[in-house]
Design an enzyme around this catalytic site. Sequence first.
Site, short mmCIF file in Angstrom:
data_model
loop_
_atom_site.label_atom_id
_atom_site.label_comp_id
_atom_site.label_asym_id
_atom_site.label_seq_id
_atom_site.Cartn_x
_atom_site.Cartn_y
_atom_site.Cartn_z
CD GLU A 174 45.51 40.10 -1.77
OE1 GLU A 174 45.38 40.80 -0.75
OE2 GLU A 174 46.63 39.70 -2.20
CG ASN A 232 43.13 41.45 1.93
OD1 ASN A 232 44.05 40.78 2.37
ND2 ASN A 232 43.10 41.90 0.69
CD GLU A 264 44.86 36.84 0.76
OE1 GLU A 264 45.43 37.91 1.07
OE2 GLU A 264 45.01 36.27 -0.33
CD GLU A 351 51.46 38.32 0.47
OE1 GLU A 351 50.42 38.94 0.22
OE2 GLU A 351 52.00 38.34 1.60
#
Length: 403
Positions: A174, A232, A264, A351
């Site tokens: 990420e 994101n 995301e 997560e």
Amino acid sequence: MRHLNYLVLEAQPFHRRNTVGSLQQVVTGQVHQAASGEEALELLHCCGGVDIAICNLHTTGTAGLTFLRTVGEARLVRAVLLCGPLEASLRKATVAMIRSLGMYFLGGQEAMPDIAQMQVLVDELRAVPESPAPQLPAEQPSLAEILLGFNDDQFVPYYQPKMTLHSGEQQGAEVLARWNHPQLGVLAPGYFLPAIEEHHLMDKLFVRMLEKGLALQQALSGDMPEPELAFNVQAAQLASKTFAEQVETTLRQYQVSANKLMFEITETDLVGSTANHLENLIHLRLMGCGLAMDDFGTGYSSLKRLLDFPFSQLKLDGSFVRDLESRPGSRAVIEGAVRLAESLAISLVVEGVETAEQQKQLIKLGCSVGQGFGLARPMSGEHFLQYCLEASHTEENLLISAG
């Protein structure tokens, strides 16, 4: 009596593991570890600082020196213990620097102190009055400061790997925005993101992160398959009629495949979504990009959103992992998420994995891929590049051995 927290800054994995293991046998506080000055600074900004930093300048070199200066100025470390061989005059000058920065010097030696020595050092530090904890400025950064940050290329991506829980194999990362501030050090989004949103600069930040992420993938393309990178995205960005087109143009510019990108979106961000949101999401999926529902399980109407939008991945919120032991219902939620993802033929990432015990429990519950500080912390682009190359070489060696 308050527990003391520690940081071990050591570039050599073997020595770092040994030092951390020895400390964990004799102390009750948290023991953090880092392989580079950048990683250590990121960690300290996340956890708020430590009492004792054990730093090996022999292996970290000038990066370790920069680390000492930065943590001293930011009041993130109370005391320093130097380990590893260091020429006498350099050690003397380093000690002077540590003290001039307001940190307590616990001593310097070539080897890690034994249990008795460590206890003496801890007792010595407990007698030293604590200085006030550092505080970030109460006010948000100004527009001028933010624009200067963009102009000076201070906004940089950090990469937090997603890992296979069984084998530790990397499954992409990420991309997280950080501000590499010249005075305040590496700052997490909580400090600067509200101001960037207020001044309508989220698109500018997103493009900066996307371009840097694609440049890293491009740099790796000759040595190994590019890692999948997840970015994101906010609902306001998806409302733009040109969002997906901009992503497509940038992919062509860097010659990176769309199937190496994941976007995301939190489920709560999609409440009140419009045709523009759906068009962008469909466009991204038709290009070959992945879409992940982030923080799954914490928002409104999760299942309906999951059916209405073309998601290819679920990211289960870390609160369920943290509550595994204290709330029995969390186990049922995780098992349910595993079955749901399997039935919808989409992937699941869990997560908030912070301990080996959590990892073990998640494997038993059927989880395959996780993300969290217990697996890998966010790291700078340079560190992540090296991390990927080392992982690739390890995999190659295993294949050769098996052959």
